[in-house]
Each structure stands twice: as C-alpha cells, then as structure tokens.
Design an enzyme around this catalytic site. Structure first.
Site, PDB file in Angstrom:
ATOM      1  N   GLU A  72     -39.387   8.330 -48.976  1.00 53.71           N
ATOM      2  CA  GLU A  72     -38.360   7.312 -49.219  1.00 53.71           C
ATOM      3  C   GLU A  72     -38.260   7.060 -50.713  1.00 53.71           C
ATOM      4  O   GLU A  72     -39.272   6.980 -51.406  1.00 53.71           O
ATOM      5  CB  GLU A  72     -38.709   5.970 -48.557  1.00 53.71           C
ATOM      6  CG  GLU A  72     -38.687   5.916 -47.061  1.00 53.71           C
ATOM      7  CD  GLU A  72     -39.078   4.521 -46.551  1.00 53.71           C
ATOM      8  OE1 GLU A  72     -38.841   3.523 -47.276  1.00 53.71           O
ATOM      9  OE2 GLU A  72     -39.642   4.430 -45.455  1.00 53.71           O
ATOM     10  N   GLU A  94     -27.050  -1.530 -43.543  1.00 56.40           N
ATOM     11  CA  GLU A  94     -27.353  -1.971 -42.177  1.00 56.40           C
ATOM     12  C   GLU A  94     -27.309  -3.500 -42.103  1.00 56.40           C
ATOM     13  O   GLU A  94     -28.162  -4.179 -42.672  1.00 56.40           O
ATOM     14  CB  GLU A  94     -28.726  -1.449 -41.759  1.00 56.40           C
ATOM     15  CG  GLU A  94     -28.801   0.071 -41.752  1.00 56.40           C
ATOM     16  CD  GLU A  94     -30.220   0.590 -41.588  1.00 56.40           C
ATOM     17  OE1 GLU A  94     -30.843   0.310 -40.545  1.00 56.40           O
ATOM     18  OE2 GLU A  94     -30.717   1.252 -42.524  1.00 56.40           O
ATOM     19  N   LYS A 119     -30.459  -5.841 -40.726  1.00 55.76           N
ATOM     20  CA  LYS A 119     -31.821  -5.766 -41.254  1.00 55.76           C
ATOM     21  C   LYS A 119     -32.268  -7.158 -41.683  1.00 55.76           C
ATOM     22  O   LYS A 119     -31.506  -7.902 -42.317  1.00 55.76           O
ATOM     23  CB  LYS A 119     -31.897  -4.809 -42.438  1.00 55.76           C
ATOM     24  CG  LYS A 119     -31.771  -3.343 -42.063  1.00 55.76           C
ATOM     25  CD  LYS A 119     -32.171  -2.439 -43.200  1.00 55.76           C
ATOM     26  CE  LYS A 119     -33.670  -2.474 -43.421  1.00 55.76           C
ATOM     27  NZ  LYS A 119     -34.090  -1.516 -44.461  1.00 55.76           N
ATOM     28  N   GLU A 168     -31.937  -5.835 -48.537  1.00 58.08           N
ATOM     29  CA  GLU A 168     -32.295  -5.010 -47.385  1.00 58.08           C
ATOM     30  C   GLU A 168     -31.077  -4.499 -46.627  1.00 58.08           C
ATOM     31  O   GLU A 168     -31.152  -3.495 -45.934  1.00 58.08           O
ATOM     32  CB  GLU A 168     -33.208  -5.797 -46.447  1.00 58.08           C
ATOM     33  CG  GLU A 168     -34.598  -5.994 -46.993  1.00 58.08           C
ATOM     34  CD  GLU A 168     -35.267  -4.675 -47.358  1.00 58.08           C
ATOM     35  OE1 GLU A 168     -35.391  -3.808 -46.477  1.00 58.08           O
ATOM     36  OE2 GLU A 168     -35.645  -4.501 -48.530  1.00 58.08           O
TER      37      GLU A 168
END
Length: 445
Positions: free
Chosen positions: A252, A304, A307, A313
């Site tokens: 990541e 997203e 999240k 985030e």
C-alpha cells in the site's frame, strides 16, 4: 490433461510477467460499480496489472477471471490461529482458491493485514506458523504459482532515518526473523506499506512528493524521495538480520486528495501518485536496491464514502465511483504522463482549530457500538498510535467497547494535531477538557 496444460501455461505467465503498478480495491461504499465493470475497466482503460483486495469476496475473485489481471486476496486477522492447523488450511484452500484458480490469476495470499502493528498476541504468535501451513497446503493441493505473505505497516520500524540505519523494533524482531526465513525459503516477498503522507510536514513536503533530494550522511547516497528512503530503511533492517536477499513488495502507498488539513489536496495526490508511477515504471530502484521494478499497489481504487474515521479516509481513491479519474496519476491508457493534472480541483479547506490547554478525545455519548468498533479498528491501524495498553493484560484493557474506543480515539487525536477535526470520527468523537484517565490507565494528553 487439459487442466495440467492450463496450469503449465499459467505458471509460465506468472514467471514471465513483470508486474509493477497495482491498486488496492476496497469496497466500503454504497455507490460503487459492480466488480465485473471494475475488472473490465481496469483491463481496457488502465495500465494496472494487478489488484489487491482486503477479503476473499467471491464476486470480485470471479469477476477477474480471464482478465489477465493478477489478484491478491486477504484473509482476516481473526482466522490466523485456526489456520495453523493443516486440515483447516487445506479446507481454506479448497473453499477459497480451488473454485477460482487458475481462471483467476491469484498471485498472493495475504495472511491478515498489519498484524504486527495491531493484532492481538494470539494473532502475532501464530502468524508465521499460519503462513507456513497455508504455503504447505497450497503445495499439497497443487497450487505452486501462488505465494504467501503478509503486509506490514512501518510501525514495525524502530528507526527509518537515515535509510542505511533502518532497524526493526525489538519487540517484533523475533517474529520477523522467523518470517524472513520463511519468505526466503518460499521465494515470497516482504510486503510493506510505506506512506510518506504520514511523515509529511511543511519542511519535508517536497521530499515526500518526489520534488527534493536528501543525502544519507552515512553512505553519502542521494535520495530523491521519501518513498525510496522508507524502502531502503526496510531493506537495511532486513539486511541487519541477515536477509538482504528477500524481495520487497509495496502493498500500500498513496495520498488522499481531500481532508481537513493542508497536507491533503488534489495537487499533492496527483504529484505523489503520478511521480510514484513514473518512478516505479522507470526501473531505477532505490540507492540501496538499484535497477529494480518494485511491485507497487496504490491505495486505493475508489473514494469510499462509508469508510470510518476522518475525511481523508474517504478520499484516497484514484477514481470516483462512476470510474472518472479524480486526477491524472498516469495510469490511464489515453493519458500522457502524470503528476500535476487535476480535472476538478476543489478549494482548500480551512485549517482546523486546536482547543487551548490540555484536551482529550473520547467517544461521544450515543455513538453506536458498531461505530465505536470501527473507530477502534481504524485508530489502532494508524502509524504511531499505540494500542498495547488496551490489549489483554494492559493497564487500560476493558471489555467495554466505549472505554476501548475512547482510548484509541484519544491516542489518534494526540498524534494528529490535537484539533477538533482529528477527533471527529464521523461525528462520534468529542473533545473534552476533563481527563478521562482512571486508576492505572493513563490517557495521553
């Protein structure tokens, strides 16, 4: 006979394909496109060659069949102790690999996520045994093209500066020695998650974004990015333990395009990810690992909207849910280069205020247990947030989720500016001037 021929072709494909740029595909959104559409989009519109998911979602695994895109799947941290049992490991392979492989090019199995950073004692102590048992189960079942590893946050590092002096934390070193030995024996990569974003400051912004060079005072080698420095710190730490030959994979890395702070912007995200792609694809490697093309998974595929945690985030994505690029990261087939092109820039948000005096962050009354568990999981997964005191036998351990979440939320709050927005947690956090410490349990403040 046909099956053996297909497996032979697959093994040849896996051994000759030079994987480089991949993406983490998360699904915490209520407006995301179906997996089949995602797979087709990546195959036809982008240069992305590999995808990493955070579970074993059969719909996603099935969607990438015959796409030519390799897939990394992840089993939950909670399954680790059980999978030290050979029968359980073979059953897991039969249920989660056999129905899909080799139609779907499953390349790696991640045994948990950042286990050494925030897993419990049982998960940590059984991690390497589970990895070995799963690897043996794969061989018994005839799946020789799939590797087993586990991703680490850089919370495993005791020091990362200068890169040549990188060392692992002493409390995780015994486990890492066992793990590195297994990775060497199985020719599997050491997965790490380097995030220059988390090391950002106004002073080192250009270094974090591939715009400025620094010299290692010990080796006199020049570093053109913090990304290279972090990778070489991991390499140095592994070399110090006698494992310089274990390959490193970037599980990541990325940069959010929006949050409540100046560090987040579309420009910064475009610069970081665009320069990252160009750097990785160049094959230059790092000063201590030259001429290498590191397999690198950008975080993440989508913005997203479900999240938990701060606004950042929800804004790590390369793409909006409608598959439009958030910015030019140089991964679209019809784009030229990357780093700097922004289709829809948004105005910077005001810098949040820091309350005066000593303050703490606690769970807001009325927050649901589900939200608090999400906050707990999120906060404890972040670099620099120490959740050991709330683990069993710790001074702040409790069976009350509100108490556990408050401790973790406050630890995150204190590490991230001590301002009202770093205690927001989707409006389930509360800044207070009343010290929540009790008994032997001390809340940082």
């Amino acid at each position: 006979m046909a099956t053996k021929f297909l497996l032979t072709l697959l093994l040849f494909h896996l051994s000759t394909t030079a994987y480089s740029i991949g993406v983490n595909y998360g699904t915490l959104g209520d407006n995301l496109p179906p997996p089949s559409q995602v797979a087709n989009f990546l195959k036809t519109q982008t240069i992305i060659e590999s995808v990493k998911i955070f579970d074993m979602n059969p719909d996603i695994i099935r969607a990438f069949a015959n796409s030519g895109i390799s897939l990394t799947i992840t089993l939950p941290n909670g399954d680790i102790p059980t999978l030290t049992n050979p029968r359980a490991a073979r059953r897991w392979i039969q249920q989660n690999i056999k129905p899909f492989y080799p139609g779907t090019l499953i390349r790696y199995i991640c045994v948990g996520t950042e286990v050494l950073h925030w897993g419990d004692d049982a998960q940590k102590s059984n991690l390497v045994a589970a990895m070995r048992t799963l690897n043996n189960a794969l061989r018994v079942e005839g799946f020789k093209g799939i590797k087993v590893s586990t991703p680490h946050s850089l919370g495993i590092m005791l020091t990362s500066e200068p890169p040549s002096q990188g060392r692992f934390r002493p409390e995780v070193t015994p486990i890492l020695i066992q793990m590195l030995r297994f990775l060497r024996e199985s020719n599997s990569p050491l997965m790490v998650n380097p995030y220059p974003y988390f090391g950002w400051s106004p002073e080192n912004e250009n270094y974090a974004l591939f715009r400025q060079s620094r010299m290692d005072p010990i080796t006199k080698l020049t570093y053109t990015s913090m990304f290279d420095g972090l990778l070489d710190a991991v390499y140095s730490a592994a070399k110090a333990l006698g494992f310089p030959d274990v390959n490193i994979l970037v599980g990541e890395t990325g940069w959010p395009s929006a949050c409540e702070f100046p560090v987040c912007s579309m420009q910064h995200a475009a610069d970081y990810n665009g320069n990252l792609v160009k750097h990785v694809e160049s094959g230059k490697g790092t000063p201590l690992m030259p001429n290498r093309k590191f397999e690198t998974y950008i975080f993440s595929m989508f913005n997203e909207n479900q999240k938990p945690g701060p606004l950042a985030e929800k804004n790590w994505g390369l793409f909006y849910p409608n598959l439009a690029p958030v910015y030019n990261a140089g991964i679209m087939r019809n784009q030229q280069g990357g780093g700097g092109s922004i289709p829809n820039p948004t105005p910077a948000k005001p810098v949040p205020t820091t309350p005066p005096g000593k303050v703490w962050c606690i769970a807001k009354p009325g927050a649901t247990n589900q939200a608090l568990q999400a906050n707990l999981d999120y906060a404890c997964s972040q670099p620099g947030v120490d959740c050991k005191p709330i683990q069993p036998n710790g001074p702040c351990f409790s069976t009350d989720i509100r108490s556990q979440a408050s401790y973790a939320m406050n630890a995150y709050f204190q590490k991230n500016g001590r301002n009202n927005l770093s205690c927001d947690f989707s409006q389930t956090g509360l800044v207070t001037s009343t010290n929540p410490s009790h008994g032997e349990c001390t809340f940082a403040g």
